[in-house]
Design a protein around this motif. Structure first.
Motif, PDB file in Angstrom:
ATOM      1  N   GLY A  18      -6.770   5.081  -2.957  1.00 31.51           N
ATOM      2  CA  GLY A  18      -7.008   5.259  -4.383  1.00 31.51           C
ATOM      3  C   GLY A  18      -7.542   6.632  -4.741  1.00 31.51           C
ATOM      4  O   GLY A  18      -7.249   7.152  -5.825  1.00 31.51           O
ATOM      5  N   TRP A  19      -8.308   7.234  -3.840  1.00 31.63           N
ATOM      6  CA  TRP A  19      -8.898   8.547  -4.131  1.00 31.63           C
ATOM      7  C   TRP A  19      -7.850   9.654  -4.199  1.00 31.63           C
ATOM      8  O   TRP A  19      -8.124  10.745  -4.728  1.00 31.63           O
ATOM      9  N   LEU A  20      -6.631   9.382  -3.686  1.00 31.02           N
ATOM     10  CA  LEU A  20      -5.560  10.371  -3.741  1.00 31.02           C
ATOM     11  C   LEU A  20      -4.646  10.170  -4.952  1.00 31.02           C
ATOM     12  O   LEU A  20      -3.711  10.946  -5.147  1.00 31.02           O
ATOM     13  N   VAL A  58       0.874  -1.176   0.000  1.00 31.40           N
ATOM     14  CA  VAL A  58       0.000   0.000   0.000  1.00 31.40           C
ATOM     15  C   VAL A  58       0.913   1.229   0.000  1.00 31.40           C
ATOM     16  O   VAL A  58       1.334   1.707   1.045  1.00 31.40           O
ATOM     17  N   GLN A  59       1.220   1.692  -1.175  1.00 33.84           N
ATOM     18  CA  GLN A  59       2.131   2.822  -1.297  1.00 33.84           C
ATOM     19  C   GLN A  59       1.432   4.129  -0.909  1.00 33.84           C
ATOM     20  O   GLN A  59       0.226   4.285  -1.113  1.00 33.84           O
ATOM     21  N   PRO A  60       2.180   5.078  -0.326  1.00 36.51           N
ATOM     22  CA  PRO A  60       1.594   6.370   0.052  1.00 36.51           C
ATOM     23  C   PRO A  60       1.080   7.123  -1.172  1.00 36.51           C
ATOM     24  O   PRO A  60       1.443   6.823  -2.314  1.00 36.51           O
ATOM     25  N   LEU A  96      -0.755  20.466   1.734  1.00 39.13           N
ATOM     26  CA  LEU A  96      -0.514  19.126   1.204  1.00 39.13           C
ATOM     27  C   LEU A  96      -1.308  18.125   2.021  1.00 39.13           C
ATOM     28  O   LEU A  96      -1.324  18.191   3.253  1.00 39.13           O
ATOM     29  N   THR A  97      -1.990  17.191   1.353  1.00 46.11           N
ATOM     30  CA  THR A  97      -2.685  16.087   2.010  1.00 46.11           C
ATOM     31  C   THR A  97      -1.947  14.806   1.650  1.00 46.11           C
ATOM     32  O   THR A  97      -1.770  14.506   0.463  1.00 46.11           O
ATOM     33  N   LEU A  98      -1.518  14.078   2.669  1.00 44.50           N
ATOM     34  CA  LEU A  98      -0.701  12.882   2.477  1.00 44.50           C
ATOM     35  C   LEU A  98      -1.369  11.683   3.136  1.00 44.50           C
ATOM     36  O   LEU A  98      -1.741  11.738   4.304  1.00 44.50           O
ATOM     37  N   GLY A  99      -1.524  10.598   2.400  1.00 41.51           N
ATOM     38  CA  GLY A  99      -2.097   9.374   2.944  1.00 41.51           C
ATOM     39  C   GLY A  99      -1.039   8.290   3.042  1.00 41.51           C
ATOM     40  O   GLY A  99      -0.240   8.107   2.124  1.00 41.51           O
ATOM     41  N   LYS A 134       4.811  -2.385  -6.468  1.00 34.70           N
ATOM     42  CA  LYS A 134       4.701  -1.282  -7.414  1.00 34.70           C
ATOM     43  C   LYS A 134       5.175   0.048  -6.832  1.00 34.70           C
ATOM     44  O   LYS A 134       5.094   0.285  -5.641  1.00 34.70           O
ATOM     45  N   ARG A 135       5.687   0.888  -7.747  1.00 31.39           N
ATOM     46  CA  ARG A 135       6.052   2.282  -7.492  1.00 31.39           C
ATOM     47  C   ARG A 135       7.018   2.408  -6.308  1.00 31.39           C
ATOM     48  O   ARG A 135       6.757   3.114  -5.351  1.00 31.39           O
TER      49      ARG A 135
END
Length: 313
Positions: free
Chosen positions: A230-232, A171-173, A186-189, A286-287
């Protein structure tokens, strides 16, 4: 012939428990978190000492002293093994998080309120991951705002940054720059593992402060069937560095061993051998930064897999 049939269900008793309190000043939040952390450390030493299960009224446990001092609800849970309860502060907020417990006694919330705070979030008995949404606020000159936001993201995603060293592979940020008045800069998840919550929060706040920004955090339990962030996505601004996916082309001599190593890389998200075979050939991580992708590839190759890093799409 005699046939026996059993029907059983897993008890699934222990889960994580999270309490978030908010205080009028950062100084008070830091002081409350430090005081409660000290009590918990002293209580843990007391709990491990001989005879601690039979509390002496003349020599009460540290948690019992706390409840008596602040006239809090007293419970036999004072003496229970609370798992790995940790307390820390971030800005105006104080966080209590225990990854393995049935519940936390009411006295903790009473203590936060008694010290001048309010309880803004409680997540009872969660079995999903804790999703952390960091909102970075501050007043930045319009000319340098984009430059500052980009610098913050690059520092968070450095090879030794918290989004690389503490975030799980699977689960990448994700992040998004604010563009409207009143929005966070900035909004960070991020989805840190239980024992990485405190160091993760502390690291994110430290980087934000170095750039003149303050942090507020919203937490929730991941109950989504897919990507909780996903929404970010796609993240903006994009990273300047290239990111890579890890591909497994062949499982080699033991799909079971490759699955075990992939489970370890994904921080405990269980994967079995048949599942790995179904995925091949495909990207399994990934990523990632180049260094992290190469580290994962080396680990998978040592388990017999034919793996390689490829530029992320």
């Amino acid at each position: 012939m005699r046939i026996h049939v059993w029907n059983a269900f897993a008890s699934n008793n222990s889960g994580s428990y999270t309490i978030v309190g908010r205080f009028p000043t950062e100084e008070l939040a830091a002081r409350v978190a430090a005081e409660l952390s000290q009590v918990l450390e002293e209580h843990e030493r007391w709990r491990r000492s001989p005879g601690s299960r039979h509390e002496d009224p003349e020599n009460p446990s540290p948690l019992r002293v706390l409840t008596q001092t602040y006239s809090l609800t007293q419970s036999e849970a004072d003496l229970a093994d609370q798992g790995e309860l940790r307390v820390w502060s971030t800005g105006h907020q104080v966080f209590l998080h225990d990854p393995w417990t049935l519940t936390l006694q009411d006295s903790y919330e009473e203590y936060l309120r008694g010290r001048g705070g309010k309880v803004e979030t409680r997540i009872r008995h969660a079995h999903g991951c804790i999703v952390s949404l960091f909102e970075l606020h501050g007043t930045l000159p319009k000319k340098t705002k984009a430059e500052t936001v980009s610098a913050v993201v690059e520092e968070l995603y450095a090879d030794d940054g918290p989004l690389v060293t503490l975030a799980p592979f699977d689960v990448q940020p994700a992040w998004r720059e604010g563009s409207r008045p009143g929005e966070p800069v900035l909004t960070l998840g991020a989805v840190f593992q239980d024992l990485d919550l405190a160091p993760g929060y502390t690291a994110v706040e430290g980087i934000a402060r170095r750039h003149g920004l303050r942090v507020s955090v919203r937490v929730s339990e991941d109950q989504s069937p897919g990507d909780p962030l996903g929404w970010l996505r796609p993240s903006h601004p994009p990273l300047e560095r290239k990111l890579f996916d890890v591909w497994i082309l062949e499982a080699g001599f033991s799909s079971k061993e490759v699955a075990r190593r992939l489970t370890e890389l994904r921080r405990g998200r269980y994967i079995d051998g048949p599942t790995v075979l179904k995925w091949i050939p495909d990207a399994v991580l990934k990523r990632l930064t180049r260094a992290r992708a190469e580290q994962a590839v080396k680990f998978l190759r040592e388990g017999g897999a034919n793996a390689e890093p490829r530029p992320a799409g």
